[in-house]
Design a protein around this motif. Structure first.
Motif, PDB file in Angstrom:
ATOM      1  N   LEU A  58       0.826  -1.213   0.000  1.00 14.18           N
ATOM      2  CA  LEU A  58       0.000   0.000   0.000  1.00 14.18           C
ATOM      3  C   LEU A  58       0.862   1.265   0.000  1.00 14.18           C
ATOM      4  N   ARG A  59       1.999   1.223   0.674  1.00 14.92           N
ATOM      5  CA  ARG A  59       2.900   2.384   0.657  1.00 14.92           C
ATOM      6  C   ARG A  59       3.404   2.647  -0.765  1.00 14.92           C
ATOM      7  N   VAL A  60       3.785   1.577  -1.475  1.00 14.44           N
ATOM      8  CA  VAL A  60       4.249   1.713  -2.860  1.00 14.44           C
ATOM      9  C   VAL A  60       3.109   2.236  -3.730  1.00 14.44           C
ATOM     10  N   LEU A  61       1.920   1.670  -3.528  1.00 19.96           N
ATOM     11  CA  LEU A  61       0.755   2.073  -4.308  1.00 19.96           C
ATOM     12  C   LEU A  61       0.431   3.549  -4.082  1.00 19.96           C
ATOM     13  N   LEU A  62       0.447   3.983  -2.834  1.00 16.21           N
ATOM     14  CA  LEU A  62       0.152   5.388  -2.538  1.00 16.21           C
ATOM     15  C   LEU A  62       1.206   6.314  -3.132  1.00 16.21           C
ATOM     16  N   ALA A  63       2.461   5.891  -3.112  1.00 15.81           N
ATOM     17  CA  ALA A  63       3.516   6.711  -3.736  1.00 15.81           C
ATOM     18  C   ALA A  63       3.255   6.832  -5.236  1.00 15.81           C
ATOM     19  N   ASP A  64       2.862   5.716  -5.887  1.00 15.05           N
ATOM     20  CA  ASP A  64       2.525   5.753  -7.309  1.00 15.05           C
ATOM     21  C   ASP A  64       1.338   6.680  -7.548  1.00 15.05           C
ATOM     22  N   TRP A  65       0.336   6.589  -6.693  1.00 12.00           N
ATOM     23  CA  TRP A  65      -0.845   7.437  -6.851  1.00 12.00           C
ATOM     24  C   TRP A  65      -0.488   8.913  -6.673  1.00 12.00           C
ATOM     25  N   ASP A  66       0.406   9.204  -5.750  1.00 11.06           N
ATOM     26  CA  ASP A  66       0.837  10.600  -5.566  1.00 11.06           C
ATOM     27  C   ASP A  66       1.465  11.141  -6.850  1.00 11.06           C
ATOM     28  N   VAL A  67       2.290  10.304  -7.515  1.00  9.98           N
ATOM     29  CA  VAL A  67       2.916  10.713  -8.789  1.00  9.98           C
ATOM     30  C   VAL A  67       1.838  10.941  -9.842  1.00  9.98           C
ATOM     31  N   ARG A  68       0.861  10.024  -9.930  1.00  9.48           N
ATOM     32  CA  ARG A  68      -0.221  10.138 -10.911  1.00  9.48           C
ATOM     33  C   ARG A  68      -1.057  11.396 -10.660  1.00  9.48           C
ATOM     34  N   ALA A 108      -8.906  16.729 -13.745  1.00  7.72           N
ATOM     35  CA  ALA A 108      -8.855  15.538 -14.608  1.00  7.72           C
ATOM     36  C   ALA A 108      -8.714  14.282 -13.740  1.00  7.72           C
ATOM     37  N   ARG A 109      -9.231  13.189 -14.276  1.00  8.88           N
ATOM     38  CA  ARG A 109      -9.101  11.897 -13.580  1.00  8.88           C
ATOM     39  C   ARG A 109      -7.643  11.440 -13.638  1.00  8.88           C
ATOM     40  N   ALA A 110      -7.179  10.864 -12.555  1.00 10.29           N
ATOM     41  CA  ALA A 110      -5.801  10.355 -12.511  1.00 10.29           C
ATOM     42  C   ALA A 110      -5.762   8.852 -12.766  1.00 10.29           C
ATOM     43  N   GLY A 111      -6.923   8.194 -12.783  1.00  7.16           N
ATOM     44  CA  GLY A 111      -6.974   6.756 -13.063  1.00  7.16           C
ATOM     45  C   GLY A 111      -6.346   5.911 -11.964  1.00  7.16           C
ATOM     46  N   LEU A 112      -6.575   6.304 -10.716  1.00  9.18           N
ATOM     47  CA  LEU A 112      -5.932   5.590  -9.609  1.00  9.18           C
ATOM     48  C   LEU A 112      -6.372   4.123  -9.532  1.00  9.18           C
ATOM     49  N   LEU A 113      -7.669   3.882  -9.511  1.00 12.76           N
ATOM     50  CA  LEU A 113      -8.142   2.501  -9.417  1.00 12.76           C
ATOM     51  C   LEU A 113      -7.809   1.707 -10.674  1.00 12.76           C
ATOM     52  N   VAL A 142      -4.966  -2.490 -12.288  1.00 12.88           N
ATOM     53  CA  VAL A 142      -5.024  -3.594 -13.246  1.00 12.88           C
ATOM     54  C   VAL A 142      -3.630  -4.121 -13.525  1.00 12.88           C
ATOM     55  N   SER A 143      -2.648  -3.223 -13.650  1.00 14.91           N
ATOM     56  CA  SER A 143      -1.293  -3.645 -13.994  1.00 14.91           C
ATOM     57  C   SER A 143      -0.348  -3.648 -12.795  1.00 14.91           C
ATOM     58  N   ALA A 144      -0.838  -3.209 -11.631  1.00 16.00           N
ATOM     59  CA  ALA A 144       0.030  -3.143 -10.455  1.00 16.00           C
ATOM     60  C   ALA A 144       0.148  -4.513  -9.801  1.00 16.00           C
ATOM     61  N   PRO A 145       1.277  -4.793  -9.133  1.00 20.83           N
ATOM     62  CA  PRO A 145       1.410  -6.051  -8.391  1.00 20.83           C
ATOM     63  C   PRO A 145       0.410  -6.085  -7.249  1.00 20.83           C
ATOM     64  N   ASN A 146      -0.062  -7.280  -6.925  1.00 19.88           N
ATOM     65  CA  ASN A 146      -0.994  -7.437  -5.812  1.00 19.88           C
ATOM     66  C   ASN A 146      -0.225  -7.265  -4.507  1.00 19.88           C
ATOM     67  N   PRO A 147      -0.566  -6.267  -3.694  1.00 24.53           N
ATOM     68  CA  PRO A 147       0.196  -6.002  -2.480  1.00 24.53           C
ATOM     69  C   PRO A 147       0.059  -7.109  -1.431  1.00 24.53           C
TER      70      PRO A 147
END
Length: 166
Positions: free
Chosen positions: A128-138, A146-151, A155-160
């Motif tokens: 989740l920390r990695v995911l949130l960091a990615d979302w912050d960049v997005r 504009a939509r950032a397409g977080l969810l 689809v392509s992210a590793p399952n945490p």
């Protein structure tokens, strides 16, 4: 006035003191132990509590020590043991067995389960920390409004939960 013994009837002394040894009704045991009357019935059905005596009005009459027994059952369950495990342990005791080694083995298995769950939760937290960091960049790259397409990025992210993050 004298009370004569009558078959099928039990005479209980009346007292207001909560520390006396008079039998307790189900509601009183439940109140003192912090459980419901249904919980008492459930424990009886599973063999964790002895069936209580019945009063002439068919109310259940529990020995005063039942409150401590219910509190003990709750502590055993809070330690991670199941109703079924506790029932098996008590049945072995009732048959004259000494289940101490079985109890120890069950406790060790509970600890192993907790440690495995902690490893899974740690991996989830790290993912989740990695995911949130990615979302912050997005979010930072997305135009205002504009939509950032977080969810959709999941689809392509590793399952945490199942994959270790690096």
């Amino acid at each position: 006035m004298t009370v004569e013994h009558a078959p099928g009837f039990t005479v209980f002394p009346m007292a207001d003191d909560e520390t006396d040894e008079r039998p307790l009704r189900a509601g009183e045991v439940a109140r003192r132990a912090g459980v419901s009357k249904d919980t008492l019935r459930f424990y009886e059905q599973r063999g964790l509590l002895a069936p209580p005596q019945r009063r002439s009005n068919n109310y259940r009459a529990y020995p005063a020590e039942t409150v401590e027994r219910v509190l003990w059952i709750r502590r055993v369950l809070a330690a991670g043991f199941t109703i079924e495990e506790l029932a098996r342990i008590l049945a072995e005791r009732d048959r004259g067995g000494i289940p101490c080694r079985s109890v120890r083995a069950l406790g060790a298995a509970k600890l192993a389960e907790v440690e495995e769950r902690l490893r899974e939760l740690t991996a989830l937290r790290d993912g989740l920390r990695v995911l949130l960091a990615d979302w912050d960049v997005r979010l930072a790259a997305a135009a205002p409004g504009a939509r950032a397409g977080l969810l959709e990025s999941l689809v392509s992210a590793p399952n945490p939960v199942t994959e270790e993050s690096s």
